[in-house]
Motif scaffolding. Structure first.
Motif, PDB file in Angstrom:
ATOM      1  N   PHE A 181       0.819  -1.213   0.000  1.00 17.44           N
ATOM      2  CA  PHE A 181       0.000   0.000   0.000  1.00 17.44           C
ATOM      3  C   PHE A 181       0.850   1.258   0.000  1.00 17.44           C
ATOM      4  N   ALA A 182       0.219   2.341  -0.450  1.00 22.20           N
ATOM      5  CA  ALA A 182       0.883   3.638  -0.560  1.00 22.20           C
ATOM      6  C   ALA A 182       0.089   4.683   0.210  1.00 22.20           C
ATOM      7  N   THR A 183       0.743   5.768   0.547  1.00 23.44           N
ATOM      8  CA  THR A 183       0.063   6.902   1.193  1.00 23.44           C
ATOM      9  C   THR A 183      -0.007   8.056   0.189  1.00 23.44           C
ATOM     10  N   GLY A 184      -0.253   9.258   0.683  1.00 21.93           N
ATOM     11  CA  GLY A 184      -0.425  10.411  -0.209  1.00 21.93           C
ATOM     12  C   GLY A 184      -1.906  10.643  -0.454  1.00 21.93           C
ATOM     13  N   SER A 185      -2.228  11.764  -1.096  1.00 20.64           N
ATOM     14  CA  SER A 185      -3.635  12.100  -1.338  1.00 20.64           C
ATOM     15  C   SER A 185      -4.252  11.170  -2.377  1.00 20.64           C
ATOM     16  N   THR A 186      -3.466  10.741  -3.338  1.00 20.95           N
ATOM     17  CA  THR A 186      -4.027  10.011  -4.487  1.00 20.95           C
ATOM     18  C   THR A 186      -4.822   8.763  -4.101  1.00 20.95           C
ATOM     19  N   PRO A 187      -4.303   7.857  -3.240  1.00 21.28           N
ATOM     20  CA  PRO A 187      -5.071   6.630  -2.977  1.00 21.28           C
ATOM     21  C   PRO A 187      -6.204   6.780  -1.962  1.00 21.28           C
ATOM     22  N   VAL A 188      -6.422   7.965  -1.416  1.00 22.25           N
ATOM     23  CA  VAL A 188      -7.451   8.117  -0.371  1.00 22.25           C
ATOM     24  C   VAL A 188      -8.828   7.665  -0.867  1.00 22.25           C
ATOM     25  N   GLY A 189      -9.201   8.089  -2.075  1.00 20.50           N
ATOM     26  CA  GLY A 189     -10.500   7.706  -2.647  1.00 20.50           C
ATOM     27  C   GLY A 189     -10.584   6.203  -2.899  1.00 20.50           C
ATOM     28  N   THR A 190      -9.467   5.612  -3.284  1.00 14.66           N
ATOM     29  CA  THR A 190      -9.420   4.162  -3.496  1.00 14.66           C
ATOM     30  C   THR A 190      -9.690   3.435  -2.182  1.00 14.66           C
ATOM     31  N   TYR A 191      -9.082   3.915  -1.107  1.00 18.12           N
ATOM     32  CA  TYR A 191      -9.292   3.288   0.194  1.00 18.12           C
ATOM     33  C   TYR A 191     -10.752   3.457   0.640  1.00 18.12           C
TER      34      TYR A 191
ATOM     35  N   ASN B 234       0.702  12.659  11.654  1.00 16.99           N
ATOM     36  CA  ASN B 234       1.307  12.759  10.324  1.00 16.99           C
ATOM     37  C   ASN B 234       2.103  11.522   9.921  1.00 16.99           C
ATOM     38  N   SER B 235       2.177  10.538  10.830  1.00 22.00           N
ATOM     39  CA  SER B 235       2.910   9.318  10.453  1.00 22.00           C
ATOM     40  C   SER B 235       2.091   8.576   9.396  1.00 22.00           C
TER      41      SER B 235
ATOM     42  N   ILE C 276      10.157  17.757   0.357  1.00 25.45           N
ATOM     43  CA  ILE C 276       9.884  18.446   1.633  1.00 25.45           C
ATOM     44  C   ILE C 276       8.884  19.588   1.384  1.00 25.45           C
ATOM     45  N   ASP C 277       9.066  20.314   0.267  1.00 21.00           N
ATOM     46  CA  ASP C 277       8.110  21.383  -0.093  1.00 21.00           C
ATOM     47  C   ASP C 277       6.707  20.803  -0.275  1.00 21.00           C
ATOM     48  N   ALA C 278       6.615  19.698  -1.039  1.00 21.78           N
ATOM     49  CA  ALA C 278       5.302  19.096  -1.316  1.00 21.78           C
ATOM     50  C   ALA C 278       4.635  18.634  -0.018  1.00 21.78           C
ATOM     51  N   ASN C 279       5.443  18.107   0.910  1.00 24.12           N
ATOM     52  CA  ASN C 279       4.868  17.565   2.144  1.00 24.12           C
ATOM     53  C   ASN C 279       4.551  18.650   3.166  1.00 24.12           C
ATOM     54  N   SER C 280       5.072  19.855   2.936  1.00 26.14           N
ATOM     55  CA  SER C 280       4.876  20.912   3.936  1.00 26.14           C
ATOM     56  C   SER C 280       3.412  21.336   4.019  1.00 26.14           C
ATOM     57  N   ARG C 281       2.587  20.923   3.005  1.00 20.08           N
ATOM     58  CA  ARG C 281       1.175  21.271   3.090  1.00 20.08           C
ATOM     59  C   ARG C 281       0.468  20.614   4.284  1.00 20.08           C
ATOM     60  N   PHE C 282       1.077  19.584   4.836  1.00 21.90           N
ATOM     61  CA  PHE C 282       0.466  18.912   5.988  1.00 21.90           C
ATOM     62  C   PHE C 282       0.967  19.466   7.331  1.00 21.90           C
ATOM     63  N   TYR C 283       1.881  20.439   7.290  1.00 22.85           N
ATOM     64  CA  TYR C 283       2.499  20.943   8.524  1.00 22.85           C
ATOM     65  C   TYR C 283       2.331  22.457   8.662  1.00 22.85           C
TER      66      TYR C 283
ATOM     67  N   SER D 153       4.676  24.535   9.653  1.00 17.16           N
ATOM     68  CA  SER D 153       5.839  25.192   9.041  1.00 17.16           C
ATOM     69  C   SER D 153       6.743  24.140   8.397  1.00 17.16           C
ATOM     70  N   ARG D 154       7.551  24.616   7.437  1.00 14.46           N
ATOM     71  CA  ARG D 154       8.437  23.717   6.698  1.00 14.46           C
ATOM     72  C   ARG D 154       9.434  23.006   7.628  1.00 14.46           C
ATOM     73  N   ASP D 155       9.824  23.730   8.711  1.00 13.56           N
ATOM     74  CA  ASP D 155      10.804  23.158   9.653  1.00 13.56           C
ATOM     75  C   ASP D 155      10.323  21.864  10.284  1.00 13.56           C
ATOM     76  N   GLU D 156       9.003  21.723  10.396  1.00 12.81           N
ATOM     77  CA  GLU D 156       8.453  20.537  11.063  1.00 12.81           C
ATOM     78  C   GLU D 156       8.387  19.317  10.141  1.00 12.81           C
ATOM     79  N   VAL D 157       8.564  19.524   8.839  1.00 17.35           N
ATOM     80  CA  VAL D 157       8.418  18.417   7.881  1.00 17.35           C
ATOM     81  C   VAL D 157       9.596  17.451   8.053  1.00 17.35           C
ATOM     82  N   PRO D 158       9.312  16.145   8.181  1.00 18.07           N
ATOM     83  CA  PRO D 158      10.423  15.189   8.320  1.00 18.07           C
ATOM     84  C   PRO D 158      11.402  15.292   7.143  1.00 18.07           C
ATOM     85  N   LYS D 159      12.675  15.106   7.449  1.00 16.48           N
ATOM     86  CA  LYS D 159      13.713  15.273   6.426  1.00 16.48           C
ATOM     87  C   LYS D 159      14.201  13.936   5.869  1.00 16.48           C
ATOM     88  N   SER D 160      13.788  12.853   6.503  1.00 23.86           N
ATOM     89  CA  SER D 160      14.225  11.559   5.988  1.00 23.86           C
ATOM     90  C   SER D 160      13.131  10.520   6.190  1.00 23.86           C
ATOM     91  N   ALA D 161      13.311   9.400   5.536  1.00 23.94           N
ATOM     92  CA  ALA D 161      12.275   8.352   5.553  1.00 23.94           C
ATOM     93  C   ALA D 161      12.919   6.989   5.370  1.00 23.94           C
TER      94      ALA D 161
END
Ligand code: GLP
Length: 237
Positions: A36-46, A80-81, A164-171, A173-181
């Motif tokens: 499975f994947a996350t992100g906005s795209t599969p939300v409707g599928t789920y 946000n996990s 990080i820019d794309a994910n900052s929409r969930f936070y 501020s940008r500083d709070e966005v995780p930097k690694s995965a």
């Protein structure tokens, strides 16, 4: 390359078709291993899968799941996990067994050991039967960012500025966005027996064309899918 490209009218149609493909996989093999994947795209599928489950059309009782990725340094309790995302958007609403859902552990003290263990678990489960994928604006799949090589196995990755820019929409501020995965590698993804790639919104049209019809290069990680022999792509444009 065998690529089945399904073009739909809109996001609702994309989501319905994607859910039917996943449900069909479970019907033909009730003990399927799903990626499975996350992100906005599969939300409707789920959402559609939950609906199919409630209607009695699909049973998750024997299904096992492995998610593509998880932020590193983010506990499961963080909303946000990706763990929280999967529970909120799918797992809490279907009859999947507690121990049957897996994501890399973003709180692991040793990210390298956790990556090796996650890869081994997927192999021990017999590999992924059907892997759901989205695509990042820069062509990433999972968190395999543009690079000079294709990372083979599950690994700890530093996220690019564009991600990080794309994910900052969930936070806030940008500083709070995780930097690694921690993410499955390209080799892990390519080992899935079937792949279902979902792409929504005309903003992704250009990267879709590069990925599916351009040269295969680690600068566009999703382009490797051209070398997979069972890929279904669903777009809503
Ligand atoms: C994150 C995930 C990817 C996902 C991408 C696109 O980076 N790690 O697996 O495909 O976001 O997300 P969206 O569907 O929100 O555009």
């Amino acid at each position: 390359m065998t690529m089945n490209h399904i073009q739909t009218e809109n996001y609702a149609a994309l989501s319905k078709k994607a859910a039917l493909i996943i449900a069909g996989q479970i019907l033909s093999k009730p003990g399927s291993v799903l990626g499975f994947a996350t992100g906005s795209t599969p939300v409707g599928t789920y959402e559609e899968l939950i609906r199919l489950y409630k209607e009695g059309a699909v049973d998750f009782g024997r299904v096992t799941t492995y998610n593509l990725d998880e932020y590193y340094g983010v506990p499961r309790t963080d909303p946000n996990s990706y763990y929280a995302f999967m529970h909120t958007n799918l797992f809490d609403h279907i009859n999947i067994e507690d121990g049957a859902t897996h994501l890399p552990n973003g709180s692991a003290a040793d990210p390298v050991a956790e990556s090796i263990a996650y890869e081994a678990k997927i192999k021990a489960a017999g590999g992924v039967d059907l892997q759901v994928l989205g695509i990042g604006n820069n062509g990433h799949i999972g968190f395999n960012e543009p690079d000079d090589h294709f990372p083979a196995v599950t690994h700890h990755v530093q996220l690019t500025d564009s991600t990080i820019d794309a994910n900052s929409r969930f936070y806030a501020s940008r500083d709070e966005v995780p930097k690694s995965a921690l993410t499955m590698g390209i080799g892990t993804i390519m080992a899935a027996k079937k792949i279902l790639l979902l792409i929504s919104g005309t903003a992704k049209k250009e990267i879709m064309e590069k990925a599916l019809y351009g040269p295969v290069t680690p600068q566009v990680p999703a382009s490797i899918l051209q070398f997979h022999n069972d890929v279904t792509v669903i777009t809503d444009f």
